[in-house]
Design an enzyme around this catalytic site. Structure first.
Site, PDB file in Angstrom:
ATOM      1  N   ASP A 176      -4.617   2.047  10.750  1.00 37.33           N
ATOM      2  CA  ASP A 176      -6.070   1.638  10.802  1.00 37.33           C
ATOM      3  C   ASP A 176      -6.204   1.167  12.299  1.00 37.33           C
ATOM      4  O   ASP A 176      -6.110   1.892  13.332  1.00 37.33           O
ATOM      5  CB  ASP A 176      -6.443   0.580   9.705  1.00 37.33           C
ATOM      6  CG  ASP A 176      -7.871   0.048   9.914  1.00 37.33           C
ATOM      7  OD1 ASP A 176      -8.892   1.057   9.925  1.00 37.33           O
ATOM      8  OD2 ASP A 176      -8.495  -0.815   9.229  1.00 37.33           O
ATOM      9  N   ASP A 223      -5.480  -0.566  -2.067  1.00 42.13           N
ATOM     10  CA  ASP A 223      -6.277  -1.265  -2.832  1.00 42.13           C
ATOM     11  C   ASP A 223      -7.795  -1.706  -1.998  1.00 42.13           C
ATOM     12  O   ASP A 223      -7.873  -1.691  -1.092  1.00 42.13           O
ATOM     13  CB  ASP A 223      -5.472  -2.681  -3.112  1.00 42.13           C
ATOM     14  CG  ASP A 223      -5.657  -3.491  -1.914  1.00 42.13           C
ATOM     15  OD1 ASP A 223      -5.256  -3.000  -0.915  1.00 42.13           O
ATOM     16  OD2 ASP A 223      -5.849  -4.681  -2.202  1.00 42.13           O
ATOM     17  N   ARG A 261      -5.006   0.645  -7.038  1.00 42.07           N
ATOM     18  CA  ARG A 261      -3.850   1.090  -6.479  1.00 42.07           C
ATOM     19  C   ARG A 261      -3.378   2.223  -7.409  1.00 42.07           C
ATOM     20  O   ARG A 261      -2.513   2.884  -7.044  1.00 42.07           O
ATOM     21  CB  ARG A 261      -2.568   0.016  -6.186  1.00 42.07           C
ATOM     22  CG  ARG A 261      -2.944  -1.259  -5.392  1.00 42.07           C
ATOM     23  CD  ARG A 261      -1.779  -1.724  -5.091  1.00 42.07           C
ATOM     24  NE  ARG A 261      -2.120  -3.088  -4.583  1.00 42.07           N
ATOM     25  CZ  ARG A 261      -2.154  -3.432  -3.010  1.00 42.07           C
ATOM     26  NH1 ARG A 261      -1.915  -2.191  -2.267  1.00 42.07           N
ATOM     27  NH2 ARG A 261      -2.277  -4.488  -2.569  1.00 42.07           N
ATOM     28  N   PHE A 313     -13.703   3.335   3.881  1.00 40.18           N
ATOM     29  CA  PHE A 313     -12.645   2.472   3.297  1.00 40.18           C
ATOM     30  C   PHE A 313     -12.292   3.142   1.803  1.00 40.18           C
ATOM     31  O   PHE A 313     -13.006   3.561   1.020  1.00 40.18           O
ATOM     32  CB  PHE A 313     -13.275   1.191   2.925  1.00 40.18           C
ATOM     33  CG  PHE A 313     -12.135   0.476   2.430  1.00 40.18           C
ATOM     34  CD1 PHE A 313     -11.369  -0.323   3.293  1.00 40.18           C
ATOM     35  CD2 PHE A 313     -11.706   0.126   0.957  1.00 40.18           C
ATOM     36  CE1 PHE A 313     -10.384  -1.271   2.845  1.00 40.18           C
ATOM     37  CE2 PHE A 313     -10.886  -0.755   0.580  1.00 40.18           C
ATOM     38  CZ  PHE A 313     -10.127  -1.539   1.613  1.00 40.18           C
ATOM     39  N   GLY A 325       0.670  -1.175  -0.051  1.00 42.73           N
ATOM     40  CA  GLY A 325      -0.057   0.020   0.045  1.00 42.73           C
ATOM     41  C   GLY A 325       0.956   1.299  -0.088  1.00 42.73           C
ATOM     42  O   GLY A 325       0.283   2.318  -0.540  1.00 42.73           O
ATOM     43  N   GLU A 348       4.004   4.025   6.235  1.00 41.62           N
ATOM     44  CA  GLU A 348       2.853   3.188   5.862  1.00 41.62           C
ATOM     45  C   GLU A 348       1.866   4.119   5.118  1.00 41.62           C
ATOM     46  O   GLU A 348       1.843   5.143   5.042  1.00 41.62           O
ATOM     47  CB  GLU A 348       2.238   3.167   7.389  1.00 41.62           C
ATOM     48  CG  GLU A 348       2.691   1.802   8.075  1.00 41.62           C
ATOM     49  CD  GLU A 348       1.694   0.782   8.071  1.00 41.62           C
ATOM     50  OE1 GLU A 348       1.040   0.507   6.913  1.00 41.62           O
ATOM     51  OE2 GLU A 348       1.237   0.334   8.984  1.00 41.62           O
ATOM     52  N   ASP A 349       0.959   3.409   4.648  1.00 41.61           N
ATOM     53  CA  ASP A 349      -0.424   3.875   3.680  1.00 41.61           C
ATOM     54  C   ASP A 349      -1.055   4.563   4.888  1.00 41.61           C
ATOM     55  O   ASP A 349      -1.542   5.523   4.429  1.00 41.61           O
ATOM     56  CB  ASP A 349      -0.656   3.146   2.815  1.00 41.61           C
ATOM     57  CG  ASP A 349      -1.360   1.655   3.279  1.00 41.61           C
ATOM     58  OD1 ASP A 349      -1.003   1.283   4.464  1.00 41.61           O
ATOM     59  OD2 ASP A 349      -1.718   0.746   2.644  1.00 41.61           O
TER      60      ASP A 349
HETATM   61  P1  IMP Z   1      -3.907  -1.806  10.383  1.00 34.37           P
HETATM   62  O1  IMP Z   1      -5.229  -2.118  10.661  1.00 34.37           O
HETATM   63  O2  IMP Z   1      -3.428  -0.559  11.097  1.00 34.37           O
HETATM   64  O3  IMP Z   1      -3.005  -2.817  10.734  1.00 34.37           O
HETATM   65  O4  IMP Z   1      -3.692  -1.822   9.030  1.00 34.37           O
HETATM   66  C1  IMP Z   1      -3.512  -2.727   8.169  1.00 34.37           C
HETATM   67  C2  IMP Z   1      -3.716  -2.552   6.469  1.00 34.37           C
HETATM   68  O5  IMP Z   1      -4.781  -2.635   6.205  1.00 34.37           O
HETATM   69  C3  IMP Z   1      -3.050  -1.083   6.197  1.00 34.37           C
HETATM   70  O6  IMP Z   1      -1.707  -0.871   5.912  1.00 34.37           O
HETATM   71  C4  IMP Z   1      -3.739  -1.068   4.815  1.00 34.37           C
HETATM   72  O7  IMP Z   1      -2.967  -1.639   3.804  1.00 34.37           O
HETATM   73  C5  IMP Z   1      -4.953  -1.771   5.144  1.00 34.37           C
HETATM   74  N1  IMP Z   1      -5.995  -0.900   5.306  1.00 34.37           N
HETATM   75  C6  IMP Z   1      -6.695  -0.497   6.241  1.00 34.37           C
HETATM   76  N2  IMP Z   1      -7.656   0.638   5.995  1.00 34.37           N
HETATM   77  C7  IMP Z   1      -7.701   0.607   4.479  1.00 34.37           C
HETATM   78  C8  IMP Z   1      -8.643   1.413   3.826  1.00 34.37           C
HETATM   79  O8  IMP Z   1      -9.322   2.341   4.150  1.00 34.37           O
HETATM   80  N3  IMP Z   1      -8.331   1.309   2.508  1.00 34.37           N
HETATM   81  C9  IMP Z   1      -7.311   0.424   1.881  1.00 34.37           C
HETATM   82  N4  IMP Z   1      -6.389  -0.426   2.794  1.00 34.37           N
HETATM   83  C10 IMP Z   1      -6.958  -0.191   4.056  1.00 34.37           C
END
Ligand code: IMP
Length: 190
Positions: free
Chosen positions: A116, A173, A179, A166, A56, A112-113
């Site tokens: 979340d 993606d 992407r 989202f 991402g 990081e992208d």
């Molecule tokens: P985490 O929940 O902070 O560990 O995030 C895990 C991963 O989930 C992120 O690095 C993204 O790749 C993906 N992700 C979380 N939210 C979104 C979103 O709104 N769109 C796309 N990918 C997401």
């Protein structure tokens, strides 16, 4: 001009435009640069180790390092989280965590992208702290969704704080699609 998206009328709705992203990435790069130049006394030509989290963050990482205008050593790890398509269940899938030994005791910036639930960033910060004893360890994320946080972590630098939506595009993606969009979008409901 026609393309496959417009033929099918499926271009996702713009949430954050290409120019808004470009402006914010430029500001963010200034913040990051000021941090390294003012507080950390980088030695002459010392590289900042930038670790992008694939897939991402590949576009954000590319834009951020070019805007930073500081010497960097670029590395990538690949981490994904299992779950249904729009909600992670917090179980991490880690296809590639290989990093070189020369990043021991350096200034490290994780890119990081989106933060979340925070589980990916939290895991990676702990892993790097334990394995590489960094001089400094910071986290930059294009997006932050604080309402979804399951662990206590906040990016040191972030582009946009967003509500629980989202988003796709600019590297992010939905089922490996979108992407390539040059903006951040919301999927059209149809
Ligand atoms: P985490 O929940 O902070 O560990 O995030 C895990 C991963 O989930 C992120 O690095 C993204 O790749 C993906 N992700 C979380 N939210 C979104 C979103 O709104 N769109 C796309 N990918 C997401």
């Amino acid at each position: 001009m026609s393309n496959l998206y417009s033929l099918k009328a499926t271009l996702p709705t713009v949430f954050i435009s290409k120019s808004q992203i470009a402006n914010r990435v430029a500001e963010l790069a200034e913040e990051v640069k000021n941090f390294y130049l003012s507080q950390n006394n980088l030695e002459q030509n010392e590289n900042i180790i930038v670790i992008g989290v694939l897939k991402g963050a590949f576009i954000f990482t590319a834009d951020l390092i070019r805007a930073l205008k500081l010497p960097t050593q670029l590395e990538f790890v690949r981490i994904a989280s299992y779950g249904d398509s729009t909600k992670s269940n917090g179980i991490l899938n880690i296809p590639d965590l290989a990093l070189p030994n020369n990043i021991v005791n350096k200034h490290i910036l994780i890119v990081e992208d989106i933060v979340d639930t925070g589980k990916t960033a939290s895991f990676l910060k702990q892993y790097i702290q334990d394995q590489f004893n960094p001089k400094s360890l910071k986290l930059a994320s294009l997006l932050s969704k604080p309402s979804r946080r399951a662990v206590e972590i906040d990016p040191d630098f972030y582009g946009f704080e967003i509500e629980d939506k989202f988003v796709i595009g600019y590297g992010l993606d939905f089922g490996e699609k979108y992407r390539e969009l040059d903006y951040l979008g919301i999927l059209n409901e149809d």
